[in-house]
Enzyme design. Structure first.
Site, PDB file in Angstrom:
ATOM      1  N   HIS A  55       0.846  -1.208   0.000  1.00  0.00           N
ATOM      2  CA  HIS A  55       0.000   0.000   0.000  1.00  0.00           C
ATOM      3  C   HIS A  55       0.871   1.243   0.000  1.00  0.00           C
ATOM      4  O   HIS A  55       2.088   1.159   0.099  1.00  0.00           O
ATOM      5  CB  HIS A  55      -0.996  -0.026   1.157  1.00  0.00           C
ATOM      6  CG  HIS A  55      -0.405   0.058   2.535  1.00  0.00           C
ATOM      7  ND1 HIS A  55       0.398  -0.917   3.072  1.00  0.00           N
ATOM      8  CD2 HIS A  55      -0.490   1.024   3.492  1.00  0.00           C
ATOM      9  CE1 HIS A  55       0.760  -0.572   4.289  1.00  0.00           C
ATOM     10  NE2 HIS A  55       0.249   0.611   4.576  1.00  0.00           N
ATOM     11  N   HIS A  57       1.408   3.944   1.943  1.00  0.00           N
ATOM     12  CA  HIS A  57       1.999   4.686   3.062  1.00  0.00           C
ATOM     13  C   HIS A  57       3.531   4.734   2.957  1.00  0.00           C
ATOM     14  O   HIS A  57       4.172   3.757   2.554  1.00  0.00           O
ATOM     15  CB  HIS A  57       1.586   4.064   4.397  1.00  0.00           C
ATOM     16  CG  HIS A  57       0.173   4.384   4.776  1.00  0.00           C
ATOM     17  ND1 HIS A  57      -0.578   3.579   5.606  1.00  0.00           N
ATOM     18  CD2 HIS A  57      -0.627   5.428   4.430  1.00  0.00           C
ATOM     19  CE1 HIS A  57      -1.783   4.107   5.753  1.00  0.00           C
ATOM     20  NE2 HIS A  57      -1.836   5.234   5.055  1.00  0.00           N
ATOM     21  N   ASP A  59       5.841   4.556   5.069  1.00  0.00           N
ATOM     22  CA  ASP A  59       6.629   3.561   5.804  1.00  0.00           C
ATOM     23  C   ASP A  59       6.644   2.203   5.089  1.00  0.00           C
ATOM     24  O   ASP A  59       7.187   1.223   5.618  1.00  0.00           O
ATOM     25  CB  ASP A  59       6.141   3.429   7.264  1.00  0.00           C
ATOM     26  CG  ASP A  59       4.733   2.912   7.398  1.00  0.00           C
ATOM     27  OD1 ASP A  59       3.852   3.372   6.652  1.00  0.00           O
ATOM     28  OD2 ASP A  59       4.489   2.048   8.267  1.00  0.00           O
ATOM     29  N   HIS A  60       6.071   2.159   3.880  1.00  0.00           N
ATOM     30  CA  HIS A  60       6.114   0.951   3.050  1.00  0.00           C
ATOM     31  C   HIS A  60       6.694   1.216   1.659  1.00  0.00           C
ATOM     32  O   HIS A  60       6.954   0.272   0.923  1.00  0.00           O
ATOM     33  CB  HIS A  60       4.708   0.334   2.931  1.00  0.00           C
ATOM     34  CG  HIS A  60       4.137  -0.042   4.264  1.00  0.00           C
ATOM     35  ND1 HIS A  60       4.074  -1.333   4.725  1.00  0.00           N
ATOM     36  CD2 HIS A  60       3.663   0.730   5.276  1.00  0.00           C
ATOM     37  CE1 HIS A  60       3.571  -1.348   5.949  1.00  0.00           C
ATOM     38  NE2 HIS A  60       3.315  -0.103   6.313  1.00  0.00           N
ATOM     39  N   HIS A 113      -7.508  -0.624   5.521  1.00  0.00           N
ATOM     40  CA  HIS A 113      -6.476   0.257   6.086  1.00  0.00           C
ATOM     41  C   HIS A 113      -6.274   1.444   5.137  1.00  0.00           C
ATOM     42  O   HIS A 113      -6.256   2.603   5.562  1.00  0.00           O
ATOM     43  CB  HIS A 113      -5.194  -0.545   6.250  1.00  0.00           C
ATOM     44  CG  HIS A 113      -4.000   0.224   6.722  1.00  0.00           C
ATOM     45  ND1 HIS A 113      -3.914   0.773   7.975  1.00  0.00           N
ATOM     46  CD2 HIS A 113      -2.828   0.522   6.101  1.00  0.00           C
ATOM     47  CE1 HIS A 113      -2.742   1.381   8.112  1.00  0.00           C
ATOM     48  NE2 HIS A 113      -2.068   1.240   6.984  1.00  0.00           N
ATOM     49  N   ASP A 132      -0.327  -4.044   5.999  1.00  0.00           N
ATOM     50  CA  ASP A 132      -1.010  -3.516   7.190  1.00  0.00           C
ATOM     51  C   ASP A 132      -2.480  -3.909   7.210  1.00  0.00           C
ATOM     52  O   ASP A 132      -3.309  -3.220   7.789  1.00  0.00           O
ATOM     53  CB  ASP A 132      -0.883  -1.987   7.248  1.00  0.00           C
ATOM     54  CG  ASP A 132       0.528  -1.527   7.598  1.00  0.00           C
ATOM     55  OD1 ASP A 132       1.411  -2.378   7.780  1.00  0.00           O
ATOM     56  OD2 ASP A 132       0.732  -0.298   7.687  1.00  0.00           O
ATOM     57  N   HIS A 170       4.406  -4.841  10.410  1.00  0.00           N
ATOM     58  CA  HIS A 170       4.831  -4.214  11.673  1.00  0.00           C
ATOM     59  C   HIS A 170       4.989  -5.233  12.798  1.00  0.00           C
ATOM     60  O   HIS A 170       4.300  -6.250  12.816  1.00  0.00           O
ATOM     61  CB  HIS A 170       3.799  -3.166  12.135  1.00  0.00           C
ATOM     62  CG  HIS A 170       3.767  -1.934  11.291  1.00  0.00           C
ATOM     63  ND1 HIS A 170       4.533  -0.830  11.552  1.00  0.00           N
ATOM     64  CD2 HIS A 170       3.046  -1.636  10.176  1.00  0.00           C
ATOM     65  CE1 HIS A 170       4.286   0.111  10.638  1.00  0.00           C
ATOM     66  NE2 HIS A 170       3.391  -0.358   9.787  1.00  0.00           N
TER      67      HIS A 170
HETATM   68 FE    FE Z   1       2.573   0.719   8.064  1.00  0.00          FE
HETATM   69 ZN    ZN Z   2       0.072   1.606   6.509  1.00  0.00          ZN
END
Ligand code: FE
Ligand code: ZN
Length: 256
Positions: A55, A57, A59-60, A113, A132, A170
């Site tokens: 996805h 975001h 942090d990915h 999400h 996520d 995570h």
């Molecule tokens: Fe994440």
């Molecule tokens: Zn995420």
């Protein structure tokens, strides 16, 4: 044989390196950062061939552009969010299959999400990369989706073979488990999992991979259709999506 290497990144993310021994192809799933990926590739003498995103975001995906520039490899991500995936080349959605070396990778749309979120199932290796959407003992926050979408998404993943190994985005297992115990205190599978999690974390080890079998038994978000769990959150007889919505709302406010 498929090797999966977990690379801790940022505060609590995992980047996954996936190496197919037969063909030599190497994928990185959700590169939050570049440096730890490069370090692991160098240590193992592997050459990156694919970038996979669950996805949009940061942090990915924050490592996409630099890794793509260096290795000249395709970025694969969710078609439903192609406009938000940096440097995307190949967009996939529900029911699509692509090849990783000689292996088929099956794609599921798993929104909830985020609007566009996909999961990657390496069917012949029994490995699922759930981003996520499905965490061990939990699920992602509903930033862009509704409880019924998350329930549909989790229901697809729950139906995979029980021995499937689950690699998520995570290290949230301990805090997820503390919340799960607050609504499901007598669940023996959950209690056993939390005992294992405490040992692993005390030793600095990841709690992943989990398995679909374990999550089906212990993860409250996969059990939103269990009458006992519905009753435990005051929603006896309610639809699973409604129960999931209530569990997610409680988790959002849980402090322990
Ligand atoms: Fe994440
Ligand atoms: Zn995420």
């Amino acid at each position: 044989m498929l090797d999966v290497i977990l690379i801790p990144a940022l505060a609590d993310n995992y980047i996954h390196l996936v190496h197919d021994r037969e063909s030599g192809v190497v994928g990185v799933v959700d590169p939050a950062e570049v440096e730890p990926v490069e370090a692991e590739l160098a240590r193992r003498g592997w050459r990156l061939t694919h970038i996979l995103n669950t996805h949009h975001h940061a942090d990915h995906t924050a490592g996409n552009e630099e890794l793509k520039r260096k290795w000249r490899v395709p970025v694969i991500g969710p078609g439903a969010d192609r406009d938000r995936i940096p440097a995307i080349d190949e967009a996939y959605g529900e029911g699509d299959t692509f090849r990783f070396g000689d292996r088929p990778v099956r794609v599921f749309d798993t929104p909830g999400h985020t609007r566009g979120h996909i999961a990657f199932w390496f069917e012949d290796a029994g490995a699922l990369f759930s981003g996520d959407t499905l965490f061990s003992l939990g699920c992602g926050r509903l930033f862009e989706g509704r409880p019924d979408q998350m329930w549909d998404s989790l229901s697809k993943l729950r139906a995979l073979p029980p021995e499937t190994r689950v690699y998520c985005g995570h290290e949230y297992t301990a805090s997820n488990g503390r919340f799960a115990l607050s609504i499901d205190p007598d669940n023996t599978a959950l209690k056993a999992r939390m005992a294992e999690v405490q040992l692993l974390r005390a030793d600095g080890q990841p709690t992943l991979p989990s398995t679909i079998a374990l999550e089906r038994a212990a993860n409250p978000f996969l059990r939103a259709d269990d009458p006992d769990l519905a009753a435990a959150v005051g929603l006896a007889g309610a639809a699973p999506a409604e129960v999931l919505g209530e569990i997610r709302r409680r988790k959002d406010h849980f402090r322990a």
